[in-house]
Design a protein around this motif. Structure first.
Motif, short mmCIF file in Angstrom:
data_model
loop_
_atom_site.label_atom_id
_atom_site.label_comp_id
_atom_site.label_asym_id
_atom_site.label_seq_id
_atom_site.Cartn_x
_atom_site.Cartn_y
_atom_site.Cartn_z
N LEU A 44 0.82 -1.21 0.00
CA LEU A 44 0.00 0.00 0.00
C LEU A 44 0.85 1.26 0.00
O LEU A 44 0.57 2.21 -0.74
CB LEU A 44 -0.96 -0.02 1.20
CG LEU A 44 -2.06 1.05 1.21
CD1 LEU A 44 -2.92 0.95 -0.04
CD2 LEU A 44 -2.91 0.91 2.46
N GLU A 45 1.91 1.29 0.82
CA GLU A 45 2.75 2.50 0.89
C GLU A 45 3.40 2.79 -0.46
O GLU A 45 3.43 3.93 -0.91
CB GLU A 45 3.85 2.34 1.96
CG GLU A 45 3.36 1.96 3.34
CD GLU A 45 2.25 2.86 3.88
OE1 GLU A 45 2.26 4.08 3.57
OE2 GLU A 45 1.36 2.35 4.58
N ALA A 46 3.90 1.76 -1.11
CA ALA A 46 4.56 1.93 -2.41
C ALA A 46 3.54 2.39 -3.46
O ALA A 46 3.85 3.23 -4.31
CB ALA A 46 5.23 0.63 -2.84
N ALA A 47 2.33 1.85 -3.40
CA ALA A 47 1.31 2.20 -4.38
C ALA A 47 0.85 3.65 -4.18
O ALA A 47 0.66 4.40 -5.15
CB ALA A 47 0.12 1.25 -4.28
N ILE A 48 0.71 4.07 -2.92
CA ILE A 48 0.34 5.47 -2.64
C ILE A 48 1.41 6.41 -3.19
O ILE A 48 1.12 7.37 -3.89
CB ILE A 48 0.16 5.69 -1.12
CG1 ILE A 48 -1.09 4.98 -0.61
CG2 ILE A 48 0.08 7.19 -0.80
CD1 ILE A 48 -1.20 4.92 0.91
N LEU A 101 -7.10 2.31 -3.60
CA LEU A 101 -6.07 1.28 -3.49
C LEU A 101 -6.46 0.35 -2.36
O LEU A 101 -6.78 0.80 -1.25
CB LEU A 101 -4.70 1.92 -3.23
CG LEU A 101 -4.27 2.99 -4.24
CD1 LEU A 101 -2.93 3.59 -3.82
CD2 LEU A 101 -4.20 2.42 -5.65
N LEU A 102 -6.45 -0.94 -2.64
CA LEU A 102 -6.91 -1.93 -1.66
C LEU A 102 -5.80 -2.92 -1.37
O LEU A 102 -5.28 -3.56 -2.29
CB LEU A 102 -8.12 -2.69 -2.24
CG LEU A 102 -9.37 -1.86 -2.50
CD1 LEU A 102 -10.32 -2.63 -3.41
CD2 LEU A 102 -10.05 -1.51 -1.18
N CYS A 103 -5.45 -3.06 -0.10
CA CYS A 103 -4.39 -3.98 0.30
C CYS A 103 -4.93 -4.89 1.40
O CYS A 103 -5.43 -4.40 2.42
CB CYS A 103 -3.19 -3.19 0.79
SG CYS A 103 -1.72 -4.19 1.05
N PRO A 104 -4.87 -6.19 1.21
CA PRO A 104 -5.43 -7.10 2.22
C PRO A 104 -4.66 -7.03 3.54
O PRO A 104 -3.45 -6.84 3.54
CB PRO A 104 -5.28 -8.49 1.58
CG PRO A 104 -4.23 -8.34 0.55
CD PRO A 104 -4.27 -6.92 0.08
N THR A 105 -5.37 -7.17 4.66
CA THR A 105 -4.70 -7.23 5.95
C THR A 105 -4.35 -8.67 6.30
O THR A 105 -3.59 -8.92 7.23
CB THR A 105 -5.59 -6.65 7.07
OG1 THR A 105 -6.86 -7.32 7.06
CG2 THR A 105 -5.81 -5.15 6.85
N GLU A 106 -4.92 -9.63 5.56
CA GLU A 106 -4.49 -11.03 5.67
C GLU A 106 -4.82 -11.76 4.36
O GLU A 106 -5.73 -11.36 3.64
CB GLU A 106 -5.11 -11.72 6.88
CG GLU A 106 -6.61 -11.66 6.97
CD GLU A 106 -7.09 -12.34 8.24
OE1 GLU A 106 -7.30 -13.56 8.18
OE2 GLU A 106 -7.27 -11.66 9.27
#
Ligand code: CO
Length: 138
Positions: free
Chosen positions: A17-21, A57-62
């Motif tokens: 997520l950080e890289a995509a942001i 942007l969607l990043c799974p937490t698991e």
């Protein structure tokens, strides 16, 4: 027939997520306007404003989660198209009446206090569709 008001956002599945942001900030000048962990969906979202619309942007937490399973199967990329509607239940009924396969049989809470429902991609030529109702909180 449903009557969408606009394309609310485009959902993109990412594994960092950080890289995509940073990428969308630095390349297309997208502005981070909201971040939220949606516990029920096991996902963290970052809403990026681009021109007059938004990338989500969607990043799974698991890994064992809807977006986690999507990433495992397809890798990062376009995930869904979100249409803003005045009445999520009514819009969902238009798909139900047409006999289309749904993911959500009834509307449910989404991020940012919205009400949402998803229509299965097999109903929409391979694109997952999200119906978004932005009801002002009472
Ligand atoms: Co969405």
């Amino acid at each position: 027939m449903m009557d969408p008001k606009e394309i609310d956002h485009i959902g993109i599945a990412v594994d960092d997520l950080e890289a995509a942001i940073a990428y969308y900030q630095n390349t297309v000048g997208a502005k981070l306007v909201h971040r939220e962990v949606i516990v029920s969906d096991k996902v963290e979202e970052a809403m990026m404003e681009v021109a007059e619309s938004f990338l989500q942007l969607l990043c799974p937490t698991e890994p064992d989660s809807p977006v986690g399973r999507f990433l495992a199967k397809h890798g990062p990329g376009l995930h869904h198209l979100a249409l803003r509607v005045d009445d999520c239940a009514e819009a969902l009924d238009a798909f139900k009446t047409g006999g289309h396969r749904l993911i959500d049989e009834t509307p449910r809470p989404g991020s940012r206090g919205t009400t949402v429902a998803f229509v299965h991609p097999t109903a929409s030529f391979g694109t997952l569709i999200e119906l978004v109702e932005e009801r002002p909180s009472a």
